[in-house]
Design a protein around this motif. Structure first.
Motif, PDB file in Angstrom:
ATOM      1  N   GLU A  44      45.292  -2.876  -1.930  1.00 43.90           N
ATOM      2  CA  GLU A  44      44.850  -3.527  -3.163  1.00 43.90           C
ATOM      3  C   GLU A  44      44.894  -2.626  -4.392  1.00 43.90           C
ATOM      4  N   ARG A  48      47.303  -3.546  -7.522  1.00 40.78           N
ATOM      5  CA  ARG A  48      46.558  -3.811  -8.752  1.00 40.78           C
ATOM      6  C   ARG A  48      47.107  -2.948  -9.895  1.00 40.78           C
ATOM      7  N   GLU A  49      47.374  -1.683  -9.601  1.00 39.65           N
ATOM      8  CA  GLU A  49      47.903  -0.773 -10.618  1.00 39.65           C
ATOM      9  C   GLU A  49      49.280  -1.221 -11.104  1.00 39.65           C
ATOM     10  N   ASN A  51      50.431  -4.305 -11.014  1.00 37.66           N
ATOM     11  CA  ASN A  51      50.225  -5.552 -11.748  1.00 37.66           C
ATOM     12  C   ASN A  51      49.723  -5.263 -13.164  1.00 37.66           C
ATOM     13  N   LYS A  52      48.849  -4.286 -13.291  1.00 40.17           N
ATOM     14  CA  LYS A  52      48.335  -3.895 -14.609  1.00 40.17           C
ATOM     15  C   LYS A  52      49.440  -3.273 -15.453  1.00 40.17           C
ATOM     16  N   ASP A  58      44.847  -6.693 -14.898  1.00 43.40           N
ATOM     17  CA  ASP A  58      44.085  -5.716 -14.120  1.00 43.40           C
ATOM     18  C   ASP A  58      43.405  -6.430 -12.955  1.00 43.40           C
ATOM     19  N   GLU A  59      44.230  -6.884 -12.013  1.00 45.34           N
ATOM     20  CA  GLU A  59      43.734  -7.595 -10.836  1.00 45.34           C
ATOM     21  C   GLU A  59      44.759  -7.474  -9.715  1.00 45.34           C
ATOM     22  N   PRO A  60      44.275  -7.558  -8.490  1.00 45.06           N
ATOM     23  CA  PRO A  60      45.231  -7.535  -7.377  1.00 45.06           C
ATOM     24  C   PRO A  60      46.013  -8.840  -7.340  1.00 45.06           C
ATOM     25  N   THR A  61      47.114  -8.829  -6.633  1.00 42.99           N
ATOM     26  CA  THR A  61      47.931 -10.032  -6.491  1.00 42.99           C
ATOM     27  C   THR A  61      48.597 -10.006  -5.121  1.00 42.99           C
ATOM     28  N   GLY A  93      50.963  -7.430  -1.756  1.00 43.27           N
ATOM     29  CA  GLY A  93      49.550  -7.063  -1.740  1.00 43.27           C
ATOM     30  C   GLY A  93      48.925  -7.622  -0.476  1.00 43.27           C
ATOM     31  N   SER A  96      45.386  -9.253  -0.521  1.00 48.49           N
ATOM     32  CA  SER A  96      45.357 -10.564  -1.182  1.00 48.49           C
ATOM     33  C   SER A  96      45.985 -11.637  -0.297  1.00 48.49           C
TER      34      SER A  96
END
Length: 179
Positions: A44, A48-49, A51-52, A58-61, A93, A96
């Protein structure tokens, strides 16, 4: 062509060999097996990094796709014999995906092909930025999963139709896109 599959995550665990075999089958079904592909399974914080960094979220996917070819028309593949035969990269991910699988009462190994299919569709020009694009991509994904289940004897569930809802989408447009 080659498939690079790496797992840099620790938990949850999944059947790595089954995932590799499932990706090989999906690539064959989608006729993208002549292209190079990298798939990386991540924890995660790692996804998340990414995705950001790349999407500003700034969230997991569950999946991030980075196509080698930009501006492809959906399903229109580039020439596999060109100098560049790399389809792109997919980052999964796993946490997720596990959460989605638990919510839908399926095991992780069964749910992974569905998410990989979504990532592959993004690599070949499908998008989900608007309801019309989302519907086209959803229909393609479900067609691929039906073929995958038939070819492999798998039981990957067909994902319920849940389009992304943006603030600027009105209810009538949503209903129209779903019909």
């Amino acid at each position: 062509m080659s498939l690079i599959l790496r797992s840099v995550q620790k938990t949850p665990s999944f059947n790595f060999n089954k995932l590799r075999d499932d990706i090989v089958a999906l690539r064959r079904i989608m006729r993208v097996d002549r292209f190079e592909l990298a798939v990386v399974c991540m924890d995660e914080p790692q996804v998340r990094e990414l995705n950001k960094l790349y999407n500003g979220r700034d969230e997991p996917t569950d999946v991030l796709s980075f196509p080698r070819y930009q501006n492809l028309k959906p399903g229109k593949l580039p020439d596999p014999w060109s100098d560049v035969n790399d389809l792109g990269d997919i980052y999964l991910g796993i946490s997720s995906i596990q959460a989605w699988c638990e919510k839908n009462h399926i095991d992780l190994d069964t749910g992974l092909p569905l998410v990989v299919t979504h990532g592959l569709c993004k690599l070949i020009g499908y998008k989900d930025d608007s309801l019309g694009q989302w519907k086209q991509m959803y229909e393609k994904e479900m067609d691929i999963i039906k073929k995958f289940n038939k070819a492999t004897g798998g039981h990957v569930p067909l994902r319920p139709a849940t389009p992304p809802i943006a603030n600027d989408v009105d209810k009538d447009e949503l209903i129209s896109a779903m019909s």
